[in-house]
Write a protein that holds these residues in place. Structure first.
Motif, PDB file in Angstrom:
ATOM      1  N   SER A 152       0.978  -0.976   0.152  1.00 41.89           N
ATOM      2  CA  SER A 152       0.276   0.336  -0.063  1.00 41.89           C
ATOM      3  C   SER A 152       1.217   1.313  -0.223  1.00 41.89           C
ATOM      4  N   ALA A 153       0.120   2.643   0.022  1.00 39.95           N
ATOM      5  CA  ALA A 153       0.795   3.605  -0.461  1.00 39.95           C
ATOM      6  C   ALA A 153       1.216   3.974   0.908  1.00 39.95           C
ATOM      7  N   ALA A 154       0.442   3.523   2.138  1.00 39.25           N
ATOM      8  CA  ALA A 154       1.411   3.257   3.597  1.00 39.25           C
ATOM      9  C   ALA A 154       2.790   2.690   3.668  1.00 39.25           C
ATOM     10  N   ASP A 155       2.717   1.366   3.421  1.00 43.78           N
ATOM     11  CA  ASP A 155       3.792   1.034   3.489  1.00 43.78           C
ATOM     12  C   ASP A 155       5.086   1.186   2.423  1.00 43.78           C
ATOM     13  N   ALA A 156       4.604   1.998   1.645  1.00 42.22           N
ATOM     14  CA  ALA A 156       5.805   2.768   1.015  1.00 42.22           C
ATOM     15  C   ALA A 156       6.235   3.749   1.539  1.00 42.22           C
ATOM     16  N   ALA A 217      10.466  -2.203  -6.269  1.00 41.34           N
ATOM     17  CA  ALA A 217      10.667  -3.053  -7.735  1.00 41.34           C
ATOM     18  C   ALA A 217       8.870  -3.087  -8.433  1.00 41.34           C
ATOM     19  N   THR A 218       7.999  -3.476  -7.492  1.00 43.94           N
ATOM     20  CA  THR A 218       7.119  -4.177  -7.445  1.00 43.94           C
ATOM     21  C   THR A 218       5.716  -3.706  -6.784  1.00 43.94           C
ATOM     22  N   LEU A 219       5.438  -2.265  -7.005  1.00 48.45           N
ATOM     23  CA  LEU A 219       3.852  -1.227  -6.982  1.00 48.45           C
ATOM     24  C   LEU A 219       2.711  -2.230  -6.309  1.00 48.45           C
ATOM     25  N   PRO A 220       1.684  -2.129  -5.891  1.00 43.46           N
ATOM     26  CA  PRO A 220       0.665  -3.079  -5.882  1.00 43.46           C
ATOM     27  C   PRO A 220      -0.363  -1.069  -7.228  1.00 43.46           C
ATOM     28  N   ALA A 221      -1.091  -2.011  -7.559  1.00 41.18           N
ATOM     29  CA  ALA A 221      -1.918  -1.458  -8.964  1.00 41.18           C
ATOM     30  C   ALA A 221      -2.606  -0.159  -8.584  1.00 41.18           C
ATOM     31  N   SER A 222      -2.754  -0.743  -6.631  1.00 40.29           N
ATOM     32  CA  SER A 222      -4.115   0.045  -6.162  1.00 40.29           C
ATOM     33  C   SER A 222      -2.895   1.532  -5.562  1.00 40.29           C
ATOM     34  N   PRO A 224      -1.555   3.993  -7.721  1.00 47.80           N
ATOM     35  CA  PRO A 224      -1.682   5.228  -9.587  1.00 47.80           C
ATOM     36  C   PRO A 224      -0.075   5.512  -9.376  1.00 47.80           C
ATOM     37  N   ALA A 225      -0.583   4.967 -11.086  1.00 44.94           N
ATOM     38  CA  ALA A 225       1.063   5.665 -11.474  1.00 44.94           C
ATOM     39  C   ALA A 225       1.935   6.477 -10.950  1.00 44.94           C
ATOM     40  N   ALA A 226       1.451   7.314 -11.121  1.00 42.88           N
ATOM     41  CA  ALA A 226       1.928   8.971 -10.686  1.00 42.88           C
ATOM     42  C   ALA A 226       3.174   9.233  -9.360  1.00 42.88           C
ATOM     43  N   GLN A 227       1.801   8.360  -8.626  1.00 41.81           N
ATOM     44  CA  GLN A 227       1.816   8.044  -7.372  1.00 41.81           C
ATOM     45  C   GLN A 227       3.339   7.402  -6.922  1.00 41.81           C
ATOM     46  N   GLN A 228       2.966   5.861  -7.648  1.00 41.94           N
ATOM     47  CA  GLN A 228       3.890   5.018  -7.926  1.00 41.94           C
ATOM     48  C   GLN A 228       5.554   5.961  -7.943  1.00 41.94           C
ATOM     49  N   ALA A 229       5.619   7.277  -9.474  1.00 42.78           N
ATOM     50  CA  ALA A 229       6.875   7.264  -9.971  1.00 42.78           C
ATOM     51  C   ALA A 229       7.863   8.092  -8.917  1.00 42.78           C
ATOM     52  N   LEU A 231       6.982   8.550  -5.137  1.00 42.22           N
ATOM     53  CA  LEU A 231       7.154   7.603  -4.376  1.00 42.22           C
ATOM     54  C   LEU A 231       8.634   7.115  -4.565  1.00 42.22           C
ATOM     55  N   ARG A 232       8.937   6.370  -5.811  1.00 40.18           N
ATOM     56  CA  ARG A 232      10.687   5.826  -6.025  1.00 40.18           C
ATOM     57  C   ARG A 232      11.467   6.531  -6.150  1.00 40.18           C
ATOM     58  N   GLU A 233      10.843   8.154  -6.738  1.00 42.41           N
ATOM     59  CA  GLU A 233      11.891   9.653  -6.623  1.00 42.41           C
ATOM     60  C   GLU A 233      12.510   9.028  -5.463  1.00 42.41           C
ATOM     61  N   ARG A 234      11.661   9.272  -4.367  1.00 45.66           N
ATOM     62  CA  ARG A 234      11.501  10.519  -2.934  1.00 45.66           C
ATOM     63  C   ARG A 234      13.035   8.992  -2.191  1.00 45.66           C
ATOM     64  N   ALA A 235      12.578   7.597  -2.737  1.00 49.48           N
ATOM     65  CA  ALA A 235      13.568   6.673  -2.024  1.00 49.48           C
ATOM     66  C   ALA A 235      14.283   7.059  -2.972  1.00 49.48           C
ATOM     67  N   ALA A 236      14.660   7.345  -4.127  1.00 48.37           N
ATOM     68  CA  ALA A 236      16.091   7.446  -4.413  1.00 48.37           C
ATOM     69  C   ALA A 236      17.033   8.089  -3.663  1.00 48.37           C
TER      70      ALA A 236
END
Length: 599
Positions: A152-156, A217-222, A224-229, A231-236
């Motif tokens: 989930s986004a909370a896990d991220a 590497a694998t985020l749930p479809a729940s 949204p793609a923009a939020q996934q990007a 989150l990945r950018e912040r983590a990196a």
């Protein structure tokens, strides 16, 4: 062996962490004790443990803990003394004679754990636990990443919070290692060199290969793609700007500051206060009052006993030469080695599934959590053991892991693979540790406490169970099991030899080389582990000897009433215990079995 986080991040699981805070999972200890005073102290101890051991708490489903890491600083460790003293005083005020059998056991066990925790503080063991031959804090943090699943986004967000906390872990452990340099309690040169082979590449990691970013590497479809990007950018960015500078400083510190001052001498006996520290470590890892001299003598006796059985299997294999030539044959003949990484993993997987098939005949209770067979990550395989077990989490959707080292294939004898599989997977570590994690009827601390003599003794006992399971199909595999048992007997001899008697590396090497079929690379990897992790190697054989003695006693007293499935459930379902308390618990079980009506 079960996975124990690399020494550089031991504090992630140790009794150190953030101040006590509210947590989402309510204490369960209140319903796990009949005596109100004991129930209260167990409940408060649970609340405290959940706050100072957030990785463990997170694996148990504590959502708030998933965003925190423990405090590895010396200041925080020292601040725990009054808290632990408070627990000790409250336990001392409870008369154990007035408790039920279960309450008395939990009272004694918690008192033991608290006493060991308090005794560790003045020893300042963090000085030599900041790193070992398997790396430092980065390797431990990478393990936490490997058991992190983002659903989930909370896990991220929680994992990003942990990434943000990692620079402090590095800084605290560097300070611990520096304190070791300042006081003379240091790791030897060979350990520093081994650690650098992992830490220097870590300091130059490409972002695309960074293990800390693998949870994304694998985020749930729940999400949204923009939020996934985003989150990945912040983590990196957190890894690049916060973690990478600390990795580079760790590598620089070990290479420029620590290595030039690291001694050639190996054992704790050569360090200030080393003999006292080693004797304390041996008592803790074995959970006995055995001295290093007594452990050394037991090891020598076991070497002689196992060697006689090995001679029998050697002849059963049709070998007409001497023992040394048979070892050379096993270590060099291509028939005993996989030709590809995939082939080794497939053979381990087949053996693991075959082991599953034998469990119902030996156990009445099996864990709900499954396990997988996985290769050791390539970035750490060079200094890693042949195999290991990584615990999972039913609450977080992470299976247990039987880790197989698929590097250096000419050093991974297939005649040893059955024993390795039984030890690391089932009926060994996965079965025991998963049952411990699922033991919801007992106090929280018992679900995560590390009783090395029991846990590793069980792993070795599981190798022995392979004989009852008919698991070893050839004289070579039976010899391989005995070779593994010899390995653990030689550990008693060599660990005490290095750290108590001042042996050099060749003296320690001789037992393994001359009495076991371990490959040369494995021998060297293991020796470096014993040098950098004093005392831990003494737990395996001492624990296994006690477990087998308890079974022999139960069989003798119960005769035809002995049921191996009930016996194993009594040993495992409530979790591990120190050896003296285990004896008491199983003696009570034997008496209960005698009194149980027959069908």
């Amino acid at each position: 062996m079960k996975f124990v986080i690399a020494a550089g991040a031991i504090a992630l699981f140790a009794a150190a962490g953030s101040p006590v805070t509210a947590q989402t999972t309510p204490p369960t200890a209140v319903r796990n004790a009949e005596n109100p005073a004991l129930a209260s102290v167990l409940a408060d101890y649970e609340t405290w443990l959940r706050s100072v051991e957030p990785v463990t708490a997170g694996m148990e489903g504590d959502r708030a803990a998933l965003s925190r890491l423990s405090d590895a600083s010396r200041a925080f460790e020292e601040a725990q003394e009054p808290v632990l003293k408070g627990f000790a005083d409250r336990l001392a005020a409870i008369d154990p004679d007035g408790l039920s059998d279960d309450d008395r056991l939990n009272h004694a066990f918690m008192a033991y754990v608290v006493q060991r925790s308090r005794a560790r503080i003045p020893l300042d063991t963090g000085r030599i636990e900041a790193f070992n031959s398997e790396g430092g804090p980065g390797q431990g943090l990478a393990y936490v990443a490997s058991i992190t699943r983002i659903a989930s986004a909370a896990d991220a967000e929680a994992w990003i919070a942990r990434l943000e906390a990692m620079p402090k872990v590095y800084a605290d452990q560097l300070a611990n290692a520096q304190r070791g340099l300042d006081t003379g309690l240091v790791q030897p040169r060979s350990i520093v060199e081994n650690a650098l082979t992992l830490i220097e590449p870590e300091a130059a990691l490409d972002p695309g290969a960074d293990p800390l970013l693998r949870p994304f590497a694998t985020l749930p479809a729940s999400i949204p793609a923009a939020q996934q990007a985003a989150l990945r950018e912040r983590a990196a960015r957190v890894v690049a700007d916060g973690v990478m500078p600390q990795r580079r400083e760790w590598a620089r510190f070990l290479r420029e500051d620590y290595l030039p001052r690291a001694p050639e001498t190996l054992g704790l006996v050569h360090r200030p206060g080393g003999r006292e520290l080693y004797a304390w470590l041996v008592r803790g890892f074995t959970t006995t009052e055995l001295t290093p001299d007594e452990v050394h003598a037991i090891g020598q006796q076991e070497v002689a006993r196992i060697r006689a059985r090995m001679d029998t299997e050697l002849r059963a294999a049709g070998w007409t030469g001497d023992f040394a030539s048979f070892l050379t044959f096993l270590r060099t003949d291509p028939q005993f080695y996989a030709s590809t990484r995939e082939q080794l993993l497939e053979k381990a997987s087949e053996m693991a599934k075959r082991a599953d098939d034998g469990l119902p005949a030996l156990f009445g209770t099996l864990p709900r959590l499954p396990y997988g067979v996985r290769p050791v990550p390539r970035e750490i395989e060079a200094n890693y053991t042949t195999g290991r077990y990584n615990g999972g989490s039913l609450e977080n959707g992470v299976a247990g892991g039987y880790m197989v080292n698929t590097s250096s294939l000419d050093q991974r004898g297939l005649y040893e693979l059955p024993a390795l599989t039984l030890h690391e997977a089932v009926p060994g570590h996965h079965l025991q540790i998963a049952l411990q994690q699922e033991a919801e009827a007992g106090p929280y601390f018992r679900r995560s406490v590390d009783v090395t003599a029991f846990v590793e003794g069980w792993g070795l006992y599981a190798e022995f169970l392979g004989e009852e399971m008919g698991f070893y199909r050839t004289p070579y595999e039976r010899f391989g099991r005995l070779s593994y048992e010899m390995w653990r007997a030689c550990r008693l001899v060599s660990d005490t030899g290095i750290h108590w008697m001042g042996w050099d590396i060749e003296q320690a090497r001789a037992c393994f080389r001359d009495n076991s079929a371990l490959a040369p690379l494995n021998i060297e990897t293991e020796l470096q582990r014993y040098i950098g992790w004093p005392g831990q190697a003494t737990a395996y054989k001492i624990g296994e000897i006690r477990l087998r003695a308890i079974r022999t006693r139960a069989q003798a007293e119960l005769g035809d009433r002995f049921d191996v499935r009930r016996f194993h459930d009594a040993l495992l379902v409530d979790g591990p215990l120190p050896m003296a308390l285990l004896d008491e618990r199983m003696d009570r079980w034997i008496a209960e079995e005698k009194a149980r009506p027959t069908d």
